[in-house]
Scaffold this motif. Sequence first.
Motif, PDB file in Angstrom:
ATOM      1  N   TYR A 120       0.869  -1.151  -0.224  1.00 40.43           N
ATOM      2  CA  TYR A 120      -0.015  -0.119   0.020  1.00 40.43           C
ATOM      3  C   TYR A 120       0.754   1.398  -0.089  1.00 40.43           C
ATOM      4  N   LYS A 133       3.066   2.390   1.789  1.00 42.28           N
ATOM      5  CA  LYS A 133       3.354   2.728   3.249  1.00 42.28           C
ATOM      6  C   LYS A 133       4.802   3.028   3.644  1.00 42.28           C
ATOM      7  N   SER A 167      -1.558   9.077  -2.255  1.00 42.97           N
ATOM      8  CA  SER A 167      -1.564   8.340  -1.327  1.00 42.97           C
ATOM      9  C   SER A 167      -2.752   7.609  -1.032  1.00 42.97           C
ATOM     10  N   ILE A 206      -3.541   6.555   1.939  1.00 41.65           N
ATOM     11  CA  ILE A 206      -3.796   6.858   3.461  1.00 41.65           C
ATOM     12  C   ILE A 206      -4.699   7.944   3.569  1.00 41.65           C
ATOM     13  N   ASN A 264      -5.082   1.368   5.044  1.00 43.11           N
ATOM     14  CA  ASN A 264      -5.203   2.182   6.424  1.00 43.11           C
ATOM     15  C   ASN A 264      -5.252   1.465   7.709  1.00 43.11           C
TER      16      ASN A 264
END
Lengths: 75, 75, 75, 75, 75, 75
Positions: free
Chosen positions: A73, A75, F8, F10, F71
Amino acid sequence: MTESWLPSLITETPEEGYDLAMKLARKAVGMTQPDAEIRKKLRPIYANNPDSLTFASQVVAINFQTVAAANNYWK
Amino acid sequence: MTESWLPSLITETPEEGYDLAMKLARKAVGMTQPDAEIRKKLRPIYANNPDSLTFASQVVAINFQTVAAANNYWK
Amino acid sequence: MTESWLPSLITETPEEGYDLAMKLARKAVGMTQPDAEIRKKLRPIYANNPDSLTFASQVVAINFQTVAAANNYWK
Amino acid sequence: MTESWLPSLITETPEEGYDLAMKLARKAVGMTQPDAEIRKKLRPIYANNPDSLTFASQVVAINFQTVAAANNYWK
Amino acid sequence: MTESWLPSLITETPEEGYDLAMKLARKAVGMTQPDAEIRKKLRPIYANNPDSLTFASQVVAINFQTVAAANNYWK
Amino acid sequence: MTESWLPSLITETPEEGYDLAMKLARKAVGMTQPDAEIRKKLRPIYANNPDSLTFASQVVAINFQTVAAANNYWK
């Protein structure tokens, strides 16, 4: 030696990952209908049909799940 | 002894994994309609229908999720 | 005591796992339409319709995800 | 106090898990069409349509993924 | 300040999680067709069509996967 | 330099994650039918068809799975 059309699932950014998901979605279409001329003729049919567009988006979404997981993802 | 058509989900590259996903998608079709002659006749029907092509791509996408996870996304 | 039709999701090989995914797909059909005679009559309808065949393959693909995960992808 | 129709996703066996997946699939139908009489009338329509049966099986397959994961695949 | 319609994916019970999955499914419909009057008119159409009901159940099933994972399957 | 449309996965809240899932769903539609004028004309067609609305919700649900996982379910 031919370069692979899919050397990796890793991309630098989510946006590139989304583009890869689109590429994955189109690849199977091209493998099922290899004639580019026919695919070109079919394009206006589905590009003007709302359910066909949603369907296209669905396949991208499924592939994006794969690409996003591959990239943790981003991250 | 017959060789398995699916000895493993592990592939060397993402591209081979995608080919395996395609193979998995076609296998269930062959198991449901075992007559190769009939499958051949059906081919021009779905290969010229944009939604059928998207549908084919969707099943490959679902199988590719499985193959990619099996290969830890070739990381 | 009746033997369970689904004693376990674990299989020895990926191929057996794929067969189990097919079995899972058919089970819900049988639970929704319990009359085997009717199911038999419906068979030529979907077995000669390309989208129906793709649809059948899709459900196998979803079930194969489950079976493959249960078997840790036979790694 | 009313008992919950879904007290837990945990089942003792894979077969019970499959039954729960079927129950989950039917629940949303009942919540969208609460009239049991109408649902009964619709039954012969989809129970005699092969694609409707495949569709029903697909939703069970998606729910079975959830139930199987909840039960750590009964390992 | 407006309260969020989705403050959290966490629910106390699986049943509440299922209700949340239903809410998630309906939200996108409301965002795509914001006119509540039109949605009301469409209701009898899909509530009397078996495939539409199965389709509704499918979207709930997909959302329930998300909610169940978020709640670690209420284990 | 153009700003990415997807910097992103997020988001701060589940609600923003849901909005992002909707954005992801619409993006593939826009990439397949880049003409905004045509997309605008198609809108009343699918916005008044219950199955089209369910379909739209389905694609959001698939993308929401991805965003929610990215997330860590906002836990």
